[in-house]
Design an enzyme around this catalytic site. Structure first.
Site, PDB file in Angstrom:
ATOM      1  N   HIS A 204     -14.333 -35.321   8.680  1.00 19.43           N
ATOM      2  CA  HIS A 204     -14.068 -34.065   9.369  1.00 19.43           C
ATOM      3  C   HIS A 204     -15.401 -33.338   9.620  1.00 19.43           C
ATOM      4  O   HIS A 204     -16.409 -33.606   8.958  1.00 19.43           O
ATOM      5  CB  HIS A 204     -13.130 -33.206   8.531  1.00 19.43           C
ATOM      6  CG  HIS A 204     -11.714 -33.705   8.555  1.00 19.43           C
ATOM      7  ND1 HIS A 204     -10.681 -33.069   7.913  1.00 19.43           N
ATOM      8  CD2 HIS A 204     -11.169 -34.793   9.160  1.00 19.43           C
ATOM      9  CE1 HIS A 204      -9.552 -33.736   8.127  1.00 19.43           C
ATOM     10  NE2 HIS A 204      -9.819 -34.793   8.878  1.00 19.43           N
TER      11      HIS A 204
ATOM     12  N   GLU B 272     -16.446 -30.423   8.933  1.00 15.40           N
ATOM     13  CA  GLU B 272     -16.999 -29.697   7.786  1.00 15.40           C
ATOM     14  C   GLU B 272     -17.784 -30.643   6.881  1.00 15.40           C
ATOM     15  O   GLU B 272     -18.873 -30.305   6.392  1.00 15.40           O
ATOM     16  CB  GLU B 272     -15.869 -29.060   6.961  1.00 15.40           C
ATOM     17  CG  GLU B 272     -15.009 -28.040   7.708  1.00 15.40           C
ATOM     18  CD  GLU B 272     -13.764 -28.670   8.339  1.00 15.40           C
ATOM     19  OE1 GLU B 272     -13.883 -29.769   8.938  1.00 15.40           O
ATOM     20  OE2 GLU B 272     -12.681 -28.071   8.246  1.00 15.40           O
TER      21      GLU B 272
ATOM     22  N   ALA C 216       4.126 -39.791  55.128  1.00 16.77           N
ATOM     23  CA  ALA C 216       5.538 -40.034  54.811  1.00 16.77           C
ATOM     24  C   ALA C 216       6.142 -41.180  55.608  1.00 16.77           C
ATOM     25  O   ALA C 216       6.961 -41.932  55.106  1.00 16.77           O
ATOM     26  CB  ALA C 216       6.345 -38.761  55.041  1.00 16.77           C
TER      27      ALA C 216
ATOM     28  N   ARG D 122      -8.605 -37.213  33.123  1.00 19.00           N
ATOM     29  CA  ARG D 122      -7.908 -38.378  32.582  1.00 19.00           C
ATOM     30  C   ARG D 122      -8.479 -38.723  31.213  1.00 19.00           C
ATOM     31  O   ARG D 122      -7.748 -39.013  30.272  1.00 19.00           O
ATOM     32  CB  ARG D 122      -8.107 -39.607  33.473  1.00 19.00           C
ATOM     33  CG  ARG D 122      -7.174 -39.718  34.652  1.00 19.00           C
ATOM     34  CD  ARG D 122      -7.381 -41.071  35.338  1.00 19.00           C
ATOM     35  NE  ARG D 122      -6.491 -41.217  36.486  1.00 19.00           N
ATOM     36  CZ  ARG D 122      -6.335 -42.342  37.169  1.00 19.00           C
ATOM     37  NH1 ARG D 122      -7.020 -43.431  36.844  1.00 19.00           N
ATOM     38  NH2 ARG D 122      -5.505 -42.390  38.191  1.00 19.00           N
TER      39      ARG D 122
ATOM     40  N   THR E 236       5.039 -44.207  42.538  1.00 18.92           N
ATOM     41  CA  THR E 236       3.581 -44.302  42.683  1.00 18.92           C
ATOM     42  C   THR E 236       3.096 -45.713  42.379  1.00 18.92           C
ATOM     43  O   THR E 236       2.178 -46.211  43.038  1.00 18.92           O
ATOM     44  CB  THR E 236       2.902 -43.265  41.755  1.00 18.92           C
ATOM     45  OG1 THR E 236       3.354 -41.966  42.134  1.00 18.92           O
ATOM     46  CG2 THR E 236       1.396 -43.325  41.850  1.00 18.92           C
TER      47      THR E 236
ATOM     48  N   ARG F 101     -12.300 -44.538  34.894  1.00 15.84           N
ATOM     49  CA  ARG F 101     -13.388 -45.379  35.390  1.00 15.84           C
ATOM     50  C   ARG F 101     -14.661 -44.612  35.735  1.00 15.84           C
ATOM     51  O   ARG F 101     -15.736 -45.045  35.390  1.00 15.84           O
ATOM     52  CB  ARG F 101     -12.923 -46.178  36.604  1.00 15.84           C
ATOM     53  CG  ARG F 101     -11.865 -47.224  36.247  1.00 15.84           C
ATOM     54  CD  ARG F 101     -11.419 -48.012  37.431  1.00 15.84           C
ATOM     55  NE  ARG F 101     -10.918 -47.145  38.479  1.00 15.84           N
ATOM     56  CZ  ARG F 101      -9.666 -46.716  38.553  1.00 15.84           C
ATOM     57  NH1 ARG F 101      -8.783 -47.066  37.638  1.00 15.84           N
ATOM     58  NH2 ARG F 101      -9.273 -45.949  39.540  1.00 15.84           N
TER      59      ARG F 101
ATOM     60  N   GLU G  55       0.041 -38.193  36.876  1.00 16.31           N
ATOM     61  CA  GLU G  55      -0.367 -38.447  38.262  1.00 16.31           C
ATOM     62  C   GLU G  55       0.770 -39.194  38.918  1.00 16.31           C
ATOM     63  O   GLU G  55       0.840 -40.418  38.858  1.00 16.31           O
ATOM     64  CB  GLU G  55      -1.662 -39.273  38.321  1.00 16.31           C
ATOM     65  CG  GLU G  55      -2.858 -38.492  37.834  1.00 16.31           C
ATOM     66  CD  GLU G  55      -4.196 -39.109  38.222  1.00 16.31           C
ATOM     67  OE1 GLU G  55      -4.267 -39.849  39.232  1.00 16.31           O
ATOM     68  OE2 GLU G  55      -5.171 -38.848  37.504  1.00 16.31           O
TER      69      GLU G  55
HETATM   70  C1  AOF Z   1      -9.799 -33.512  12.073  1.00 19.30           C
HETATM   71  N1  AOF Z   1     -11.115 -33.244  12.126  1.00 19.30           N
HETATM   72  O1  AOF Z   1     -12.854 -31.999  11.605  1.00 19.30           O
HETATM   73  C2  AOF Z   1     -10.742 -31.296  10.892  1.00 19.30           C
HETATM   74  C3  AOF Z   1      -9.357 -31.573  10.860  1.00 19.30           C
HETATM   75  O2  AOF Z   1      -5.335 -37.154   8.561  1.00 19.30           O
HETATM   76  P1  AOF Z   1      -6.722 -36.686   8.742  1.00 19.30           P
HETATM   77  O3  AOF Z   1      -7.555 -36.773   7.503  1.00 19.30           O
HETATM   78  O4  AOF Z   1      -7.371 -37.355   9.911  1.00 19.30           O
HETATM   79  O5  AOF Z   1      -6.640 -35.126   9.034  1.00 19.30           O
HETATM   80  C4  AOF Z   1      -6.277 -34.626  10.251  1.00 19.30           C
HETATM   81  C5  AOF Z   1      -5.926 -33.164  10.145  1.00 19.30           C
HETATM   82  O6  AOF Z   1      -6.907 -32.418   9.452  1.00 19.30           O
HETATM   83  C6  AOF Z   1      -5.819 -32.517  11.492  1.00 19.30           C
HETATM   84  O7  AOF Z   1      -4.538 -32.677  12.038  1.00 19.30           O
HETATM   85  C7  AOF Z   1      -6.099 -31.050  11.191  1.00 19.30           C
HETATM   86  O8  AOF Z   1      -4.895 -30.416  10.799  1.00 19.30           O
HETATM   87  C8  AOF Z   1      -7.034 -31.093   9.973  1.00 19.30           C
HETATM   88  N2  AOF Z   1      -8.458 -30.755  10.266  1.00 19.30           N
HETATM   89  N3  AOF Z   1      -8.955 -32.706  11.476  1.00 19.30           N
HETATM   90  O9  AOF Z   1      -9.368 -34.517  12.613  1.00 19.30           O
HETATM   91  C9  AOF Z   1     -11.638 -32.177  11.547  1.00 19.30           C
HETATM   92  N4  AOF Z   1     -11.267 -30.208  10.292  1.00 19.30           N
HETATM   93 ZN    ZN Z   2     -10.699 -31.427   6.799  1.00 19.11          ZN
END
Ligand code: AOF
Ligand code: ZN
Length: 349
Positions: free
Chosen positions: A45, A47, A158, A182, A194, A205, A282
């Site tokens: 994450h 942090e 059309a 996308r 489509t 792409r 789309e």
């Molecule tokens: C993230 N990235 O930097 C933060 C998140 O299952 P995990 O460990 O991948 O956790 C996912 C959840 O953690 C995510 O849904 C969100 O609620 C929390 N914070 N998630 O992917 C991050 N800080």
């Molecule tokens: Zn986290």
């Protein structure tokens, strides 16, 4: 500092799905001592990346992050534990975490006597994770319909020998911009009309991305040809309303409504269950119209080319039954830009 955290989070725009885009900045007084962003599910994450970078300078620091730090053991350990262990002094989040499994990290931090505040640049933070918020709070993706049209709202020829032709209405810059939208989507949806008219690939792409969105096709009667380009490479998902009698190198799911069509709201629930945050549509005027009539659309990304095709050409939306002006479908313009020679309008319901 929060603007910087949001800019870092945006580096994960194309890759974090199904996870949110998260960025983090650690400061001591005026100086930045650590930065990080979340790259993809399973990776650390934001942090954790920022704290690792700060090393010993994390102690006593202020942590800025665009999403409340998580309290759960998911694919990685709880960020609140890391924050405590590294003696962070204060945490400022842009928004609380709408994910019930990971939420309430802020309360836990406050209980451990670490300062916790939230709300700084909240609107920008929600916007960046609009699909994640939608999936967590509504159990459906954020649905964006992309349309390329002339100034008179026409999307394809059309009749005549070129009936259905729509390549190309807008210029190369607008088409490349469309590929960026996308790329950020978790899935791209189209209809059988489509597929028959354009035989699209529905891949990204024109921009560099390490990930291709899931390709999804609404095909009520399962008419798709096994040679359709959208099926190339496998991995596509087809929603139909009949018993799938054939194999197509794609996953086929039956979700029928009483009219013999695909039940679109349930399809959205199903896509959310599969972790789809942002759904990019789309399609032609028929599926677009059905999605609008069934309350399945959140916004329109419309590229307008300064040209006319006239009233006989195809429009954007099949919306039968509007008989008074009070019934018109009202939108709010979220942004308005020039892209090459075209105009881009982002409008929300
Ligand atoms: C993230 N990235 O930097 C933060 C998140 O299952 P995990 O460990 O991948 O956790 C996912 C959840 O953690 C995510 O849904 C969100 O609620 C929390 N914070 N998630 O992917 C991050 N800080
Ligand atoms: Zn986290």
């Amino acid at each position: 500092m929060m603007a910087r955290a949001l800019a870092l989070a945006e580096k994960g725009l194309y890759t974090t799905t199904p996870n949110p885009r998260v960025g983090c900045v650690l400061t001591q007084g005026e100086s930045v001592v650590g930065e990080g962003w979340h790259e993809k599910a399973g990776a650390p994450h934001a942090e954790a990346v920022a704290i690792r970078q700060a090393g010993e300078r994390a102690a006593g620091a202020t942590l800025y992050v665009n999403l409340e730090p998580c309290s759960h053991h998911g694919r990685t350990p709880p960020c609140i534990d890391l924050i405590q262990k590294n003696k962070i002094n204060r945490v400022i989040a842009a928004m609380l975490d709408p994910n019930p499994k990971a939420a309430h990290g802020g309360e836990a931090l406050a209980a451990a006597r670490i300062g916790f505040e939230h709300g700084l640049m909240q609107a920008e933070a929600r916007e960046l994770n609009i699909g994640f918020v939608s999936r967590m709070t509504r159990g459906r993706p954020w649905v964006r319909i992309k349309i390329a049209a002339t100034l008179d709202g026409r999307t394809a020829l059309a009749g005549g020998p070129n009936a259905g032709k729509s390549q190309w209405i807008t210029g190369p810059e607008a088409r490349q911009d469309g590929h960026r939208w996308r790329a950020r989507a978790c899935a791209i949806l189209t209809g059988i009309g489509t597929v028959k008219a354009d035989d699209p690939r529905l891949t990204v792409r024109d921009v560099a991305t390490p990930r291709q969105p899931l390709r999804v096709i609404v095909d009520s009667r399962l008419e798709i040809s096994e040679k359709a380009k959208v099926l190339d490479g496998g991995g596509a998902l087809i929603f139909c309303a009949v018993d799938p009698g054939k194999k197509l190198g794609a996953e086929i799911q039956k979700l029928s409504n009483p009219h013999g069509k695909v039940e679109l709201p349930r399809m959205l629930e199903e896509l959310a269950r599969r972790g789809i945050n942002e759904l990019h549509v789309e399609a032609g005027f028929r599926l677009n119209g059905s999605l609008v009539r069934e309350g399945c659309v959140d916004e329109f990304l419309i590229y307008l080319n300064p040209s006319f095709l006239g009233d006989e050409a195809e429009g954007m939306l099949a919306l039968c039954g509007i008989s008074s002006l009070d019934q018109k479908i009202k939108l709010k313009i979220a942004s308005l830009d020039r892209i090459g020679d075209d105009i881009r309008v982002l409008a929300r319901l």
